[in-house]
Scaffold this motif. Sequence first.
Motif, PDB file in Angstrom:
ATOM      1  N   THR A  38      30.272  -1.470 -10.728  1.00  0.00           N
ATOM      2  CA  THR A  38      29.317  -2.520 -10.413  1.00  0.00           C
ATOM      3  C   THR A  38      27.948  -2.085 -10.893  1.00  0.00           C
ATOM      4  O   THR A  38      27.734  -0.928 -11.224  1.00  0.00           O
ATOM      5  N   ASN A  39      27.041  -3.008 -10.928  1.00  0.00           N
ATOM      6  CA  ASN A  39      25.649  -2.716 -11.246  1.00  0.00           C
ATOM      7  C   ASN A  39      24.892  -2.872  -9.936  1.00  0.00           C
ATOM      8  O   ASN A  39      24.127  -3.805  -9.751  1.00  0.00           O
ATOM      9  N   LEU A  55      18.800   1.892  -8.490  1.00  0.00           N
ATOM     10  CA  LEU A  55      19.400   0.938  -9.418  1.00  0.00           C
ATOM     11  C   LEU A  55      20.601   1.557 -10.124  1.00  0.00           C
ATOM     12  O   LEU A  55      20.759   2.779 -10.144  1.00  0.00           O
ATOM     13  N   LYS A  56      21.399   0.709 -10.751  1.00  0.00           N
ATOM     14  CA  LYS A  56      22.538   1.132 -11.580  1.00  0.00           C
ATOM     15  C   LYS A  56      23.526   2.022 -10.817  1.00  0.00           C
ATOM     16  O   LYS A  56      24.040   3.000 -11.340  1.00  0.00           O
ATOM     17  N   ASP A  58      27.083   2.698  -9.507  1.00  0.00           N
ATOM     18  CA  ASP A  58      28.427   2.206  -9.802  1.00  0.00           C
ATOM     19  C   ASP A  58      29.288   2.169  -8.553  1.00  0.00           C
ATOM     20  O   ASP A  58      30.149   1.313  -8.413  1.00  0.00           O
ATOM     21  N   GLY A  79      22.217   6.967  -8.444  1.00  0.00           N
ATOM     22  CA  GLY A  79      21.529   5.791  -8.947  1.00  0.00           C
ATOM     23  C   GLY A  79      20.168   6.175  -9.499  1.00  0.00           C
ATOM     24  O   GLY A  79      19.655   7.262  -9.226  1.00  0.00           O
ATOM     25  N   ASP A  82      14.115   3.841  -8.484  1.00  0.00           N
ATOM     26  CA  ASP A  82      13.104   2.897  -8.976  1.00  0.00           C
ATOM     27  C   ASP A  82      11.791   3.207  -8.254  1.00  0.00           C
ATOM     28  O   ASP A  82      11.442   2.577  -7.266  1.00  0.00           O
ATOM     29  N   ALA A  89      14.862   0.089 -14.613  1.00  0.00           N
ATOM     30  CA  ALA A  89      15.022   1.546 -14.785  1.00  0.00           C
ATOM     31  C   ALA A  89      14.132   1.967 -15.959  1.00  0.00           C
ATOM     32  O   ALA A  89      14.545   1.938 -17.108  1.00  0.00           O
ATOM     33  N   LYS A  95      18.202   9.267 -12.982  1.00  0.00           N
ATOM     34  CA  LYS A  95      19.353   9.104 -12.094  1.00  0.00           C
ATOM     35  C   LYS A  95      19.358  10.279 -11.120  1.00  0.00           C
ATOM     36  O   LYS A  95      19.194  11.429 -11.517  1.00  0.00           O
ATOM     37  N   GLU A 110      24.876  -6.382  -5.656  1.00  0.00           N
ATOM     38  CA  GLU A 110      25.001  -6.353  -7.109  1.00  0.00           C
ATOM     39  C   GLU A 110      23.711  -6.867  -7.725  1.00  0.00           C
ATOM     40  O   GLU A 110      23.143  -7.863  -7.283  1.00  0.00           O
ATOM     41  N   ASN A 111      23.227  -6.151  -8.738  1.00  0.00           N
ATOM     42  CA  ASN A 111      21.974  -6.516  -9.381  1.00  0.00           C
ATOM     43  C   ASN A 111      22.097  -7.894 -10.027  1.00  0.00           C
ATOM     44  O   ASN A 111      22.967  -8.127 -10.840  1.00  0.00           O
TER      45      ASN A 111
END
Length: 113
Positions: A38-39, A55-56, A58, A79, A82, A89, A95, A110-111
Amino acid sequence: MSLRKAGLAAVVLAMALLGCTQEQQNKISRDIQNWTGTNGVLEVYSGDKVVRRFLKIDKMSTAMGTDDGRARNYRFGYGVLDENLNFVADPDERKVYFEISDYTNMVFFENPR
């Protein structure tokens, strides 16, 4: 795969899911989501204000005990932090590994972007 075979496969899958308990259906859904990724976005709140955003993501995992195999009171994952809370990002944002307790005021979603 032909349209007919795909339709038959969908019917068989639906019938199999109907025979599962709600918890089994949830586990299947989580397994599929973990496999596809997932995002995800994780927002941590202090009162009504966002104080951290990742963010980002998974997936987030539940920590398990080494000796007893029981679920622990926190989740963890990786992640992009941010730092400026702009939902992007940026090149200077990295990360990172994070852990959150069961008592953290947070939202995972989910983004949309």
